[in-house]
Design a protein around this motif. Structure first.
Motif, PDB file in Angstrom:
ATOM      1  N   LYS A 185      -1.367   3.519  -4.495  1.00 36.75           N
ATOM      2  CA  LYS A 185      -1.881   4.773  -3.932  1.00 36.75           C
ATOM      3  C   LYS A 185      -2.773   5.500  -4.941  1.00 36.75           C
ATOM      4  CE  LYS A 185       1.583   5.783  -0.423  1.00 36.75           C
ATOM      5  NZ  LYS A 185       2.543   6.757   0.090  1.00 36.75           N
ATOM      6  N   LEU A 186      -2.366   5.489  -6.209  1.00 38.71           N
ATOM      7  CA  LEU A 186      -3.195   6.111  -7.247  1.00 38.71           C
ATOM      8  C   LEU A 186      -4.526   5.385  -7.382  1.00 38.71           C
ATOM      9  CD1 LEU A 186      -0.490   6.878  -9.950  1.00 38.71           C
ATOM     10  CD2 LEU A 186      -1.759   8.550  -8.578  1.00 38.71           C
ATOM     11  N   ILE A 187      -4.496   4.071  -7.366  1.00 39.57           N
ATOM     12  CA  ILE A 187      -5.736   3.290  -7.426  1.00 39.57           C
ATOM     13  C   ILE A 187      -6.599   3.610  -6.218  1.00 39.57           C
ATOM     14  CG2 ILE A 187      -6.682   0.957  -7.229  1.00 39.57           C
ATOM     15  CD1 ILE A 187      -4.274   0.041  -8.963  1.00 39.57           C
ATOM     16  N   ASP A 188      -5.972   3.761  -5.060  1.00 40.59           N
ATOM     17  CA  ASP A 188      -6.715   4.038  -3.823  1.00 40.59           C
ATOM     18  C   ASP A 188      -7.436   5.385  -3.866  1.00 40.59           C
ATOM     19  OD1 ASP A 188      -7.487   2.787  -1.507  1.00 40.59           O
ATOM     20  OD2 ASP A 188      -5.803   3.511  -0.311  1.00 40.59           O
ATOM     21  N   SER A 189      -7.034   6.259  -4.775  1.00 43.31           N
ATOM     22  CA  SER A 189      -7.702   7.557  -4.894  1.00 43.31           C
ATOM     23  C   SER A 189      -8.832   7.534  -5.932  1.00 43.31           C
ATOM     24  CB  SER A 189      -6.682   8.638  -5.276  1.00 43.31           C
ATOM     25  OG  SER A 189      -6.218   8.437  -6.601  1.00 43.31           O
ATOM     26  N   MET A 190      -9.029   6.406  -6.612  1.00 45.83           N
ATOM     27  CA  MET A 190     -10.047   6.294  -7.664  1.00 45.83           C
ATOM     28  C   MET A 190     -11.400   5.900  -7.091  1.00 45.83           C
ATOM     29  SD  MET A 190      -8.025   4.054 -10.501  1.00 45.83           S
ATOM     30  CE  MET A 190      -6.526   4.633 -11.260  1.00 45.83           C
ATOM     31  N   PRO A 191     -12.462   6.225  -7.841  1.00 43.69           N
ATOM     32  CA  PRO A 191     -13.768   5.663  -7.473  1.00 43.69           C
ATOM     33  C   PRO A 191     -13.687   4.135  -7.596  1.00 43.69           C
ATOM     34  CG  PRO A 191     -13.994   7.363  -9.167  1.00 43.69           C
ATOM     35  CD  PRO A 191     -12.529   7.099  -8.997  1.00 43.69           C
ATOM     36  N   GLU A 192     -14.410   3.428  -6.783  1.00 45.67           N
ATOM     37  CA  GLU A 192     -14.424   1.956  -6.795  1.00 45.67           C
ATOM     38  C   GLU A 192     -13.062   1.359  -6.443  1.00 45.67           C
ATOM     39  OE1 GLU A 192     -17.220   0.327  -7.026  1.00 45.67           O
ATOM     40  OE2 GLU A 192     -18.464   1.980  -7.751  1.00 45.67           O
ATOM     41  N   HIS A 193     -12.245   2.124  -5.704  1.00 49.06           N
ATOM     42  CA  HIS A 193     -10.883   1.668  -5.396  1.00 49.06           C
ATOM     43  C   HIS A 193     -10.842   0.348  -4.657  1.00 49.06           C
ATOM     44  CE1 HIS A 193     -11.108   3.157  -1.199  1.00 49.06           C
ATOM     45  NE2 HIS A 193     -11.908   4.061  -1.749  1.00 49.06           N
ATOM     46  N   ASP A 194     -11.774   0.120  -3.738  1.00 51.77           N
ATOM     47  CA  ASP A 194     -11.753  -1.144  -2.999  1.00 51.77           C
ATOM     48  C   ASP A 194     -11.967  -2.331  -3.938  1.00 51.77           C
ATOM     49  OD1 ASP A 194     -11.253   0.081  -0.570  1.00 51.77           O
ATOM     50  OD2 ASP A 194     -13.352   0.092   0.060  1.00 51.77           O
ATOM     51  N   PHE A 245       0.813  -1.220   0.000  1.00 52.66           N
ATOM     52  CA  PHE A 245       0.000   0.000   0.000  1.00 52.66           C
ATOM     53  C   PHE A 245       0.848   1.271   0.000  1.00 52.66           C
ATOM     54  CE2 PHE A 245      -2.798  -3.331   1.587  1.00 52.66           C
ATOM     55  CZ  PHE A 245      -3.804  -3.231   0.647  1.00 52.66           C
ATOM     56  N   ASP A 246       2.166   1.123   0.033  1.00 54.37           N
ATOM     57  CA  ASP A 246       3.074   2.258  -0.123  1.00 54.37           C
ATOM     58  C   ASP A 246       3.464   2.466  -1.589  1.00 54.37           C
ATOM     59  OD1 ASP A 246       3.084   2.626   2.642  1.00 54.37           O
ATOM     60  OD2 ASP A 246       4.811   1.303   2.911  1.00 54.37           O
ATOM     61  N   ASP A 247       3.150   1.497  -2.434  1.00 56.80           N
ATOM     62  CA  ASP A 247       3.454   1.576  -3.855  1.00 56.80           C
ATOM     63  C   ASP A 247       2.656   2.721  -4.494  1.00 56.80           C
ATOM     64  OD1 ASP A 247       4.530  -0.299  -6.294  1.00 56.80           O
ATOM     65  OD2 ASP A 247       2.657   0.695  -6.814  1.00 56.80           O
TER      66      ASP A 247
END
Length: 141
Positions: free
Chosen positions: A19-28, A13-15
């Motif tokens: 991190k970019l994916i984690d900021s997207m809609p539907e990230h989970d 989760f430091d990658d």
């Protein structure tokens, strides 16, 4: 040979890409699909290629069914992974830098062990007498 493990580092989760994916809609959902893609690639054991067989790559529809996710979410995830350079698609989905997620040296050792084990097994079978060459109790050959 199906290998029952893949490597996931504790700092995944430091990658920056994660991190970019984690900021997207539907990230989970996208992150779950990423983990599922990695595990499926491990099951396929084709150096990161997602294939059912030599001539049959997984389609988006197949992945949606296998992952139990809506097709639009699978497509969204695959597009994100492709934009971020995590996968390539031509004509199959292929995990980029697969060796980062799988210990290729250990796989090579396992393949070599299996190859030697099968060779020894074949040699033992060759050493067994053929039924037609063994005399029966009546003295007939």
């Amino acid at each position: 040979m199906n290998v029952p493990w893949i490597k996931i580092t504790t700092n995944i989760f430091d990658d920056e890409k994660i991190k970019l994916i984690d900021s997207m809609p539907e990230h989970d959902a996208i992150l779950v699909i990423w983990i599922k893609l990695l595990t499926l690639a491990g099951k396929c054991n084709e150096s990161g290629a997602l294939v059912i067989s030599d001539s049959m790559p997984y389609t988006e529809e197949m992945l949606a069914a296998i992952f139990n996710r809506p097709i639009n979410i699978v497509k969204l995830a695959l597009e994100a992974f492709e934009r971020l350079g995590m996968i390539e698609r031509h004509p199959m989905v292929y995990i980029v830098n697969w060796e980062k997620h799988q210990n290729e040296a250990a796989l090579s050792t396992i393949r070599e062990y299996d190859k030697n084990r099968k060779r020894l097994q074949r040699n033992k079978l060759r050493e067994l007498p053929c039924p037609g060459n063994v005399p029966d109790n009546s003295g007939n050959v």
